[in-house]
Design an enzyme around this catalytic site. Structure first.
Site, PDB file in Angstrom:
ATOM      1  N   LYS B  22     -24.862   5.891  -7.777  1.00  0.00           N
ATOM      2  CA  LYS B  22     -24.229   6.957  -7.005  1.00  0.00           C
ATOM      3  C   LYS B  22     -23.732   8.068  -7.903  1.00  0.00           C
ATOM      4  CE  LYS B  22     -22.903   4.272  -3.017  1.00  0.00           C
ATOM      5  NZ  LYS B  22     -21.960   3.268  -2.540  1.00  0.00           N
ATOM      6  N   CYS B  45      12.175   4.947   2.748  1.00  0.00           N
ATOM      7  CA  CYS B  45      11.576   4.350   1.545  1.00  0.00           C
ATOM      8  C   CYS B  45      12.670   3.719   0.683  1.00  0.00           C
ATOM      9  CB  CYS B  45      10.841   5.429   0.748  1.00  0.00           C
ATOM     10  SG  CYS B  45      10.337   4.858  -0.880  1.00  0.00           S
ATOM     11  N   ASN B 155      -0.260  -0.043  -9.587  1.00  0.00           N
ATOM     12  CA  ASN B 155      -1.156   0.007  -8.428  1.00  0.00           C
ATOM     13  C   ASN B 155      -0.940   1.351  -7.748  1.00  0.00           C
ATOM     14  OD1 ASN B 155      -1.519  -2.733  -9.018  1.00  0.00           O
ATOM     15  ND2 ASN B 155      -0.138  -3.422  -7.391  1.00  0.00           N
ATOM     16  N   GLY B 161      -3.987  -2.183  -3.924  1.00  0.00           N
ATOM     17  CA  GLY B 161      -2.981  -3.213  -3.669  1.00  0.00           C
ATOM     18  C   GLY B 161      -1.552  -2.709  -3.602  1.00  0.00           C
ATOM     19  N   HIS B 168       5.402   3.700  -8.550  1.00  0.00           N
ATOM     20  CA  HIS B 168       6.055   2.641  -9.310  1.00  0.00           C
ATOM     21  C   HIS B 168       5.043   1.841 -10.115  1.00  0.00           C
ATOM     22  CE1 HIS B 168       4.667   0.648  -5.621  1.00  0.00           C
ATOM     23  NE2 HIS B 168       4.745  -0.508  -6.255  1.00  0.00           N
ATOM     24  N   PHE B 310     -20.820 -11.697  -4.127  1.00  0.00           N
ATOM     25  CA  PHE B 310     -21.478 -11.842  -5.423  1.00  0.00           C
ATOM     26  C   PHE B 310     -20.459 -11.935  -6.555  1.00  0.00           C
ATOM     27  CE2 PHE B 310     -23.172  -9.982  -9.351  1.00  0.00           C
ATOM     28  CZ  PHE B 310     -24.102 -10.958  -9.639  1.00  0.00           C
ATOM     29  N   GLU B 311     -19.473 -11.037  -6.528  1.00  0.00           N
ATOM     30  CA  GLU B 311     -18.458 -11.005  -7.584  1.00  0.00           C
ATOM     31  C   GLU B 311     -17.603 -12.282  -7.551  1.00  0.00           C
ATOM     32  OE1 GLU B 311     -19.226  -8.496  -5.591  1.00  0.00           O
ATOM     33  OE2 GLU B 311     -19.915  -6.945  -6.972  1.00  0.00           O
TER      34      GLU B 311
END
Lengths: 338, 338
Positions: B22, B45, B155, B161, B168, B310-311
């Site tokens: 790609k 928050c 992350n 995730g 943070h 597959f992974e």
């Protein structure tokens, strides 16, 4: 208190994060299941009957027919990760930057003519035919001298990496044995040297003694949540009889497995509302088909959590649920009548 | 023809899938970037200023202040994967089912008071202060006798995730050395025994000679797309100077790193439209802080592809892009003025 449990097959620790532990209803998917979300036939789907000619996937490698119509069809992947060997290939493993030609095979097994079904919704006999086709294709691919290992897997849902809805499995034949596959092999050799026993047979014995992680049992197979499951509701299906390769499962065993596999997937489908998942048939690589130490099995991984920086950084996993609770939920689940 | 390339640090093959390759514009995200998608302050928050008391995260472990206001704040994770040792812990490694208490530390480093920023948008001096705080917290956590390794990671975005938008990083201190961390250590020991050279120093030399995968260079650091990158636009930042631990980076080196890290993340932010990503600081575990064979570095992994069956089945990865093309794109990208 959180707990670390050792996955004895890889000698790796898994964090069972009790402080962030989630109940089944917190992990249950809030979405339409595949049968409700999609039509039974989609004229734009390259895997739907009638589109065999219109799309690029005209080559049929193999198929299972009933009354002249295909029920299972095997085709080469349109965007293959690897390509079959033509006439010789080049390997460069002398320098610092090592490479080899990407030889191998990448096949797609279209499981059913109907667009919006999944294994949990097939007839048991249909699951049996799929398993037979897995065996046939794996035997064929293992016959190439440059194939070192075959990875047979199924992606269900986008979180599991499926790019097409139509039910299918994939088979990738590799010219190498992956590091993780060898790591499992090496741990099982080490265990066998130390205990003169197969680590998988021993695990099965201990799981049956404990009972707390069992999900389903049949004459030839046992489904359980592994002690050190790296993610919620992961299930392993072990054959009771020691064999290193899926290729040597008998017809009787495959018929029994078709019931067990379907039953476990029905429990996930109805209990967790059709979660995205992967399953993998872990069978011995080339040269290890008849060993006392390796034992083939199936691993089912619902994709209910995401891997983040911690997992990428450490290779370890955090499971925010308790394997014994997962197993009890699945074991005790009352399924709709079939 | 697809190509297999060996990741020499793990002795693992990566499939560079040219048949499904790609271009950058096919991998570029179609979405609002974080600055446009979210408000600069969110009263719900838990990491936004003013909510220190209202939420459960009232404990401040450490903070960096300017004129009496916090600019960086370190707190314990509200749902910790591991908990600090109280008075003794239990280990059961004699039987088949092995476990230990989940002791360790899990800290969150709130990087900035503003809700919708990310590293690419901070001032370089702010990035420097974050790196200094990383070093300070890592040194603190490595001082506990039961901590064997520290995983420092970030992350960004839900695909990476992150469950909270507010910028943070996280630090997890483990009572074990993960298998993958030891595998890298063992390969670098083996290389050192064979060649009397650090595998990382050698890789850096060879990458600079080749030039084709370089993304950015500074006095003390080199950013490049690794030869066997397991996913598109993965970037490694290597210090030119051999040191095993991030803890021994000097103030001058950290100041330089803050420019390099920010510049690479700006290239991803503007070139690929703020992709979700993880980065990890790979520093030596306990007992390996001063070795001739291990060399600390940073790995940045944009989450542009998904791992599928597959992974999971092989542990190998398929990269649907060409590392040299990724590097050229990032290297030649003209960034908006700062």
């Amino acid at each position: 208190m959180p707990e670390l449990r050792q996955n004895i097959l890889l000698k790796e620790w898994v964090i069972i994060a009790t402080e962030r532990s989630k109940r089944p209803d917190q992990l249950r998917e809030e979405k339409l299941n595949c049968e409700s979300a999609y039509p039974s036939h989609d004229e734009n789907c390259p895997f739907c009957p009638g589109n065999e000619e219109k799309t690029g996937n005209t080559t049929t490698l193999d198929q299972m027919e009933i009354n002249g119509k295909w029920h299972i069809r095997v085709i080469p992947n349109k965007y293959p990760a690897l390509l079959p060997l033509d006439d010789g290939f080049s390997v460069n493993t002398s320098g610092f930057f090592r490479s080899m030609d990407g030889i191998g095979h990448h096949e797609v097994l279209i499981e059913h003519p109907q667009h919006n079904l999944t294994v949990a919704l097939y007839e048991p006999t249909h699951v049996y035919h799929i398993l037979r086709m897995y065996q046939k294709r794996m035997a064929h691919l293992m016959s190439f001298p440059y194939v070192e290992s075959v990875i047979l897997f199924r992606n269900h849902g986008s979180r599991a990496g499926a790019s097409l809805v139509h039910p299918h499995s994939q088979i990738i034949a590799l010219p190498v044995i992956p590091r993780d596959v060898m790591a499992r092999m090496n741990e099982s050799i080490r265990y066998h040297e130390e205990h003169r026993a197969c680590i998988f047979c021993t695990m099965l014995e201990r799981e049956l003694e404990a009972g707390t992680r069992i999900v389903y049992e049949s004459e030839y197979f046992v489904a359980f949540v592994p002690y050190a499951a790296f993610s919620p509701f992961a299930v392993w299906i072990f054959p009771r009889k020691h064999k290193s390769s899926f290729l040597y499962a008998t017809e009787e065993e495959l018929a029994d497995l078709s019931v067990v596999l379907r039953e476990v997937l029905r429990k996930l489908y109805f209990g967790l509302n059709d979660p995205d998942y992967n399953y993998i048939v872990r069978s011995a690589p080339q040269g290890y088909s008849h060993t006392a130490f390796f034992h083939w099995y199936i691993t089912i991984v619902p994709r209910l959590t995401r891997s983040a920086g911690f997992e990428l950084g450490s290779g370890m996993f955090i499971n925010p649920s308790i394997p014994e609770e997962n197993a009890a939920f699945l074991r005790e689940l009352v399924l709709p009548s079939d």
